[in-house]
Enzyme design. Structure first.
Site, PDB file in Angstrom:
ATOM      1  CD  GLU A   1      21.038  77.025  88.219  1.00 43.21           C
ATOM      2  OE1 GLU A   1      20.217  77.460  89.047  1.00 43.21           O
ATOM      3  OE2 GLU A   1      21.338  77.624  87.170  1.00 43.21           O
TER       4      GLU A   1
ATOM      5  CE  LYS B   1      16.748  84.084  91.051  1.00 42.27           C
ATOM      6  NZ  LYS B   1      16.128  84.994  90.071  1.00 42.27           N
TER       7      LYS B   1
ATOM      8  CB  VAL C   1      24.866  80.920  88.222  1.00 43.62           C
ATOM      9  CG1 VAL C   1      26.351  80.902  87.863  1.00 43.62           C
ATOM     10  CG2 VAL C   1      24.057  80.163  87.175  1.00 43.62           C
TER      11      VAL C   1
ATOM     12  CG  ASP D   1      17.873  93.338  87.956  1.00 39.05           C
ATOM     13  OD1 ASP D   1      18.774  92.683  88.533  1.00 39.05           O
ATOM     14  OD2 ASP D   1      16.721  92.893  87.801  1.00 39.05           O
TER      15      ASP D   1
ATOM     16  CB  SER E   1      22.766  88.316  87.585  1.00 41.17           C
ATOM     17  OG  SER E   1      22.900  87.111  88.304  1.00 41.17           O
TER      18      SER E   1
ATOM     19  CG  ASP F   1      24.334  84.307  88.156  1.00 41.19           C
ATOM     20  OD1 ASP F   1      24.158  84.083  89.368  1.00 41.19           O
ATOM     21  OD2 ASP F   1      23.573  83.885  87.268  1.00 41.19           O
TER      22      ASP F   1
ATOM     23  CE  LYS G   1      19.182  83.910  83.236  1.00 39.62           C
ATOM     24  NZ  LYS G   1      18.749  83.940  84.616  1.00 39.62           N
TER      25      LYS G   1
HETATM   26  N1  PSU Z   1      19.183  79.354  83.518  1.00 37.33           N
HETATM   27  C1  PSU Z   1      18.008  78.742  83.252  1.00 37.33           C
HETATM   28  N2  PSU Z   1      16.982  78.923  84.115  1.00 37.33           N
HETATM   29  C2  PSU Z   1      17.147  79.639  85.289  1.00 37.33           C
HETATM   30  C3  PSU Z   1      18.406  80.257  85.571  1.00 37.33           C
HETATM   31  C4  PSU Z   1      19.383  80.081  84.641  1.00 37.33           C
HETATM   32  O1  PSU Z   1      17.875  78.050  82.228  1.00 37.33           O
HETATM   33  O2  PSU Z   1      16.208  79.714  86.071  1.00 37.33           O
HETATM   34  C5  PSU Z   1      18.651  80.981  86.883  1.00 37.33           C
HETATM   35  C6  PSU Z   1      20.091  80.711  87.330  1.00 37.33           C
HETATM   36  O3  PSU Z   1      20.046  80.126  88.597  1.00 37.33           O
HETATM   37  C7  PSU Z   1      20.731  82.087  87.406  1.00 37.33           C
HETATM   38  C8  PSU Z   1      19.558  82.913  87.788  1.00 37.33           C
HETATM   39  O4  PSU Z   1      21.787  82.168  88.326  1.00 37.33           O
HETATM   40  O5  PSU Z   1      18.540  82.400  86.908  1.00 37.33           O
HETATM   41  C9  PSU Z   1      19.823  84.393  87.656  1.00 37.33           C
HETATM   42  O6  PSU Z   1      18.852  85.102  88.361  1.00 37.33           O
HETATM   43  P1  PSU Z   1      19.055  86.673  88.606  1.00 37.33           P
HETATM   44  O7  PSU Z   1      18.936  87.284  87.257  1.00 37.33           O
HETATM   45  O8  PSU Z   1      17.932  87.061  89.534  1.00 37.33           O
HETATM   46  O9  PSU Z   1      20.399  86.856  89.242  1.00 37.33           O
HETATM   47 MN    MN Z   2      18.626  90.919  89.726  1.00 37.79          MN
END
Ligand code: PSU
Ligand code: MN
Length: 294
Positions: free
Chosen positions: A22, A83, A103, A135, A137, A139, A156
């Site tokens: 990604e 993003k 993702v 909030d 994701s 994903d 994470k």
């Molecule tokens: N893993 C990492 N660094 C990142 C991400 C994942 O080591 O930057 C990214 C991935 O692209 C994941 C995104 O899909 O963070 C999730 O963001 P959000 O919480 O806004 O959905």
């Molecule tokens: Mn979010």
């Protein structure tokens, strides 16, 4: 998706072994100067393991699976690019923008290109404090829609790990641990909860992935803990995260993850960045091993 550019391997045999990578991780998760070398290294690691790397992103509105080095440079040099997840992917395409895929968006494009394996760092999930401010994701929902195996070091650790694990369960997403019984949380090998099954053997892992993608048409989480030597101690982690979260106070929505990650890298004196790079590389290697077996 008719405008999709699919360069995931030059032949049918190569396409079978493709591994999606990604661009959000590269464009928003690491410092700018680290992005190009990391992409090159991840591609080399996937190849060494027997897979065929396919970097995924949106180049001037064109969803691309198998971006060239020039295309990645264009994205990196275009300043802070959007993003995109499954919600705003279509807008970036329609408006002919450059965009880094998270993702969820990467899974969507990989599935459209027939790519079944994808390596990332850590997937998104349920953010802490979701009771007060929701909030979650996109994903997570992507796993219910796209038959792609995502090799990840769990979720994470800045998220609510237990709630995320439960959300995967609710959505019916299988979580298998590679050589672990525990659900990892990015910088931590044990996120405090378990997986659906532990699989130690690569052939068995690939065999289950192939079976499950075809059987259910949904995604699979392949949890691969961070290499032990790079793990960050809980106490240290809690201190860094508290400071990063406090300083990121004004960030919300899509900005939370990039902002908190950047602050963590700064506060930890580069320790979280090093750990992040180590785990992504380890995931790329495992993804390559799976891809050449399915
Ligand atoms: N893993 C990492 N660094 C990142 C991400 C994942 O080591 O930057 C990214 C991935 O692209 C994941 C995104 O899909 O963070 C999730 O963001 P959000 O919480 O806004 O959905
Ligand atoms: Mn979010």
């Amino acid at each position: 998706m008719e405008s999709l550019v699919n360069r995931a391997g030059r032949s049918q045999a190569e396409r079978q072994r493709a591994v999606a990578l990604e661009t959000t991780l590269l464009c928003h998760g690491v410092p700018k100067e680290a992005a190009r070398p990391l992409a090159e290294e991840l591609e080399a690691i996937v190849r060494r393991a027997g897979g065929v790397p396919a970097l995924v992103g949106v180049v001037a509105g064109v969803p691309t699976v198998g971006m060239t080095a020039e295309e990645l440079t264009l994205l990196i040099d275009s300043g802070p690019i959007e993003k995109v997840n499954s919600a705003n992917l279509g807008l970036a395409v329609h408006r002919r923008r450059h965009a880094a895929t998270t993702v969820s968006a990467t899974m969507e494009l990989a599935a459209a290109a027939g790519v079944r394996v994808f390596a990332t760092g850590g997937i998104g999930g349920v953010h802490r404090g979701y009771g007060e401010r929701w909030d979650v994701s996109s994903d997570l929902a992507a796993f219910t829609r796209f038959p792609v195996a995502v090799v990840t070091s769990g979720v994470k650790s800045l998220l609510d790990v237990l709630a995320t694990r439960e959300a995967l369960e609710t959505l019916g997403v299988p979580v298998v641990g590679f050589r672990t019984d525990r659900f990892p949380a990015f910088y931590l090998r044990d996120g405090g909860t378990g997986v659906d099954a532990r699989i130690d053997d690569l052939d068995e892992l690939a065999s289950f992935v192939r079976f499950e993608l075809a059987r259910a048409g949904h995604g699979v989480v392949v949890a691969n803990p961070i290499p032990a030597a790079e793990q960050i101690a809980s106490l240290e982690w809690d201190t860094w995260l508290a400071e990063a979260t406090a300083r990121a106070g004004d960030a919300h929505g899509r900005d939370v993850t990039p902002r908190v990650l950047a602050l963590l890298h700064e506060i930890s004196g580069g320790r979280t960045l090093r750990a992040n790079l180590a785990l992504v590389k380890s995931n790329a290697a495992l993804a390559g091993e799976i891809a050449c077996r399915i």
